[in-house]
Design an enzyme around this catalytic site. Structure first.
Site, PDB file in Angstrom:
ATOM      1  N   CYS A 141       0.628  39.617   7.553  1.00 34.35           N
ATOM      2  CA  CYS A 141       0.246  40.914   6.979  1.00 34.35           C
ATOM      3  C   CYS A 141       0.143  42.015   8.034  1.00 34.35           C
ATOM      4  CB  CYS A 141      -1.077  40.784   6.241  1.00 34.35           C
ATOM      5  SG  CYS A 141      -1.082  39.485   5.005  1.00 34.35           S
ATOM      6  N   ILE A 167      -1.306  41.540  -5.730  1.00 32.54           N
ATOM      7  CA  ILE A 167       0.062  41.290  -5.277  1.00 32.54           C
ATOM      8  C   ILE A 167       0.844  42.569  -5.546  1.00 32.54           C
ATOM      9  CG2 ILE A 167       2.142  39.932  -5.720  1.00 32.54           C
ATOM     10  CD1 ILE A 167       0.195  37.650  -6.578  1.00 32.54           C
ATOM     11  N   LYS A 198      -7.461  46.834  -1.302  1.00 26.07           N
ATOM     12  CA  LYS A 198      -8.131  46.422  -2.535  1.00 26.07           C
ATOM     13  C   LYS A 198      -7.623  47.180  -3.753  1.00 26.07           C
ATOM     14  CE  LYS A 198     -10.887  44.724  -5.476  1.00 26.07           C
ATOM     15  NZ  LYS A 198      -9.928  45.134  -6.506  1.00 26.07           N
ATOM     16  N   HIS A 258      -1.225  45.902  -1.598  1.00 26.02           N
ATOM     17  CA  HIS A 258      -0.943  45.226  -0.334  1.00 26.02           C
ATOM     18  C   HIS A 258       0.443  44.575  -0.341  1.00 26.02           C
ATOM     19  CE1 HIS A 258      -1.376  43.112   3.345  1.00 26.02           C
ATOM     20  NE2 HIS A 258      -1.931  42.008   2.891  1.00 26.02           N
TER      21      HIS A 258
END
Length: 388
Positions: free
Chosen positions: A84, A210, A330, A334
């Site tokens: 990430c 996701i 959040k 992401h």
């Protein structure tokens, strides 16, 4: 060494768009970045591109030249993979290339296509950022790993799920005005506490979604920006990178992030600032507990006190140090390969006064972007400052 100016940024909306390919997403972000910067594509010296799971989600490796073509540039291109933290790592190298005089103009960014895999497929793909031999084969997923970290934090320092719920509520509130955010809706503490449990003590609303999306940033040397009269008031003045053991069971502490502390210490020293100078930050809140660990690693909260920062209003939009005004991972989303570069874009816009939430930090001059890979086995931190 040359200061590195943020000449332009481009973001796609983050969300659920399984029909869009990675190259389609990055092309859109790049178009926006070039339009924002006023820099001709022919002036780009290199593309540094972050992507994590392209081989799994699109059966596509060797993405550097593919994304250069999508961006409409003819330049050497390299793909970066650090889970990430992929595009955060790409940004770090881009900064260093411009500083040392190797390049005058670098296009840096990333993209990820995830939702086409479905929830189970994306969860399995994400899991390869953990230790396959000792974690993945034992059934550990990232929700489970971060739940272990959250419980370790509670055991060592105290706190409860309601403290984490305030982080989720804050970040959803911040995302309401961000048209690039995946979730532009408010939630209440009760929503978080009553949501289905994913891995105790974390529930559904403690986790980021996701996401599909892309981010692109045009970086230039100070000399190039002056010569071409660019409107680029924000510079990346500090960069740092840290690492930690891959598997949780090999670490000395589960409730701390040494990699982020190492990266933050290096970035602060590089920029000649300290935590007290930071006006705002975008941190890697893949889970609510991750925001707590990031704040403490960056010295934005004392060790053991970050858990109450959102609940007590210290990190809200009107607090002492607003955190994740974009909505964070959040609520903004992401798409893992894009996240690090998107944080740079958000901080740059907040400092330049062009972000929907810039009014919350009108006098801000210094911001931080914190990007993490896996359970923070990898981390990059960048300091951005208004320089004119």
């Amino acid at each position: 060494m040359s200061n590195v100016r943020v000449a332009g940024v481009g973001l796609t909306p983050f969300g659920n768009t399984p029909e869009r390919t990675g190259r389609d997403l990055f092309a859109e972000a790049s178009i926006k970045a070039f339009e924002d910067s006023g820099v001709p594509r022919d002036d780009v010296d290199a593309l540094l591109y972050g992507n994590f799971m392209g081989e799994l989600s699109e059966h596509q490796g060797h993405q550097g030249p593919l994304m250069a073509e999508a961006a409409g540039i003819q330049a050497p291109a390299t793909r970066y993979e650090s889970a990430c933290a992929s595009s955060g790592t790409a940004v770090r190298d881009a900064v260093m290339r411009v500083r040392n005089g190797e390049d005058d103009v670098v296009l840096v960014g990333g993209a990820e296509r995830m939702t086409n895999l479905g929830t189970a497929g994306a969860t399995e793909a994400l899991a390869i950022a953990a230790d396959d031999l000792w974690e993945v084969r034992a059934g550990t997923t990232f929700p489970g790993a971060y739940a272990l970290m959250a419980q370790a934090y509670f055991d060592e320092f105290g706190g409860e799920h309601e403290d984490l719920a305030h982080i989720a509520v804050k970040n959803h509130e911040n995302a309401l005005t961000n048209d690039k955010a995946q979730y532009q809706r408010a939630i209440e503490v009760s929503d978080v506490l009553e949501a289905p449990q994913v891995s105790s003590p974390l529930g559904l609303y403690d986790a980021c979604p996701i996401s599909d999306g892309a981010a692109a940033v045009v970086l230039t040397s100070e000399e190039y920006a002056a010569e071409h009269d660019l409107d680029a008031p924000v510079a990346i003045t500090g960069t740092g990178q840290g690492g930690d053991r891959m598997a949780l069971h090999d670490r000395e502490h589960l409730a701390r992030s040494p990699a982020a502390r190492e990266a933050g210490t290096e970035a602060y020293a590089d920029a000649g600032v300290d935590a007290a100078d930071v006006d705002l930050a975008e941190v890697h809140d893949c889970f609510t507990i991750a925001e707590v660990l990031a704040l403490e690693a960056l010295d934005l909260e004392p060790i053991g006190e970050g858990i109450t920062a959102a609940r007590d209003g210290r990190t809200t939009a009107d607090g002492e140090t607003p955190i994740n005004l974009s909505g964070g991972l959040k609520a903004k989303g992401h798409p893992v390969g894009a996240t690090g570069a998107s944080q740079i874009a958000e901080v740059a816009k907040l400092l330049a006064g062009t972000h929907p939430n810039s009014s919350a930090v009108e006098d801000a001059t210094t911001g931080v972007a914190h990007n993490a890979g896996g359970t923070v086995a990898s981390a990059t931190v960048h300091v951005l400052e208004v320089t004119e």
